[in-house]
Write an enzyme that holds these catalytic residues in place. Structure first.
Site, PDB file in Angstrom:
ATOM      1  CB  ALA A  60      -0.614  -0.008   1.119  1.00  0.00           C
ATOM      2  CG  ASP A  61       3.770   4.189   1.903  1.00  0.00           C
ATOM      3  OD1 ASP A  61       3.864   4.943   1.086  1.00  0.00           O
ATOM      4  OD2 ASP A  61       4.322   4.608   3.157  1.00  0.00           O
ATOM      5  CG  LEU A  62       6.856  -0.019  -3.889  1.00  0.00           C
ATOM      6  CD1 LEU A  62       7.493  -1.197  -3.012  1.00  0.00           C
ATOM      7  CD2 LEU A  62       6.553  -0.804  -5.040  1.00  0.00           C
ATOM      8  CG  ASN A  83       8.323   1.066   3.199  1.00  0.00           C
ATOM      9  OD1 ASN A  83       8.738   1.239   4.234  1.00  0.00           O
ATOM     10  ND2 ASN A  83       7.048   1.767   2.939  1.00  0.00           N
TER      11      ASN A  83
END
Length: 252
Positions: A174-176, A180
Site C-alpha cells: 500500500a505504500d511502496l 520500504n
C-alpha cells in the site's frame, strides 16, 4: 478474509486486548512483548526510530527484533496519533499485516519474519496496535543509499525482479516507496512495512505501485546531483521487472 495458517499460529487474550504469534518462533507469549518500557528495563533496547513508523530495535536471547507501534499520518494524526476504529480483532491493522507477512514468508518472499502482533482496546470504539518482527541484518533502505551515492544498475535490476515476484503473487504494497525497499551489499532486496497491504489478482494496481515508487525516488533525489537517479536507472529497474523472469515462489 480467511488467512491460511498452520498449527503453530496461536492467539491468546490479555487484559484489554489479544495477541497473535508463531509458537514455533517464540514461546511464553505475553502482552509485555509490546511494551517498550518492558524491553528497556531489561536492557535489550539498542536503538529506536521516531515518527510515523516508530520502531524499537531490540536484541534479546541472541535474536534481533523490531517492535513497531502503529501511528497515523497526515491530518488525521492531529485528531488521534495511534488510535484506530474498532471493528473486529481479525480486522485490526496488526493482525492483518501479521497474517500477510506469514503468507509471504511461507511463500519464500523476501520480507521480515513475523513474530507477534497485538492490539489493545482503548475504549468501546477504538484500539491501538503493535507488530513484532525479526530484524533483517546488514541492510539499508534504497532512500538512504540514494542520499549517499549512485545506486549500481545491477541493484536497480534486482529491485525490479523483486517487485515482479511480489506482484506475480498478487501482493499489493500500500505504500511502496524508497524507504520500504531494503538492500544489502550482495544486491539482495527485501520489502518491509506492509501496513494496509493486501492480496489481489495482478492488475492495474501493479503499475500504480511502480508509479508510486518512482515518485518517492524523484522526491528524494530532486535536490541531488543528476547521477543519483537517471532514466537509465529506471530503465534497469523496468528491465528487471518485465524482462528477467522472476523466480517462482514456494507453494503456500
Amino acid at each position: 478474509m480467511i488467512w491460511p495458517t498452520g498449527a503453530e499460529v496461536r492467539q491468546i487474550a490479555f487484559r484489554g486486548g489479544a495477541m497473535l504469534y508463531d509458537s514455533s518462533r517464540a514461546g511464553n507469549a505475553a502482552a509485555s512483548w509490546f511494551d517498550a518500557k518492558w524491553w528497556s528495563r531489561r536492557g535489550e533496547v539498542r536503538t529506536s526510530a521516531e515518527g510515523r513508523g516508530a520502531a524499537l530495535f531490540i536484541e534479546a536471547d541472541g535474536r534481533r527484533l523490531v517492535l513497531r507501534h502503529y501511528r497515523r499520518g497526515g491530518w488525521i494524526a492531529m485528531l488521534s496519533k495511534d488510535r484506530y476504529l474498532w471493528r473486529a480483532a481479525s480486522l485490526t491493522r496488526s493482525f492483518i499485516e501479521w497474517h500477510l507477512l506469514y503468507v509471504m514468508h511461507r511463500a519464500g518472499l523476501p520480507v521480515p519474519m513475523p513474530i507477534a502482533a497485538g492490539y489493545r482496546r482503548t475504549g468501546r470504539y477504538s484500539y491501538s496496535a503493535d507488530l513484532l518482527t525479526e530484524l533483517i541484518p546488514e541492510v539499508s533502505s534504497l532512500g538512504t543509499r540514494l542520499l549517499a551515492a549512485p545506486v549500481p544498475l545491477s541493484s536497480w535490476i534486482a529491485i525490479g525482479r523483486c517487485l515482479r515476484r511480489f506482484h506475480a503473487d498478487g501482493i499489493c504494497h500500500a505504500d511502496l516507496n524508497a524507504h520500504n525497499v531494503l538492500l544489502n551489499d550482495a544486491q539482495e532486496v527485501w520489502l518491509v512495512d506492509f501496513d494496509r497491504g493486501s492480496l489481489r489478482r495482478p492488475g492495474l494496481w501493479c503499475d500504480s505501485n511502480l508509479v508510486r515508487l518512482r515518485r518517492s525516488i524523484e522526491k528524494i533525489t530532486e535536490a541531488l546531483p543528476a547521477e543519483r537517479f537517471s532514466e537509465a536507472d529506471w530503465a534497469a529497474l523496468l528491465n528487471g521487472y518485465f524482462i528477467v523472469p522472476p523466480p517462482r515462489s514456494a507453494a503456500r
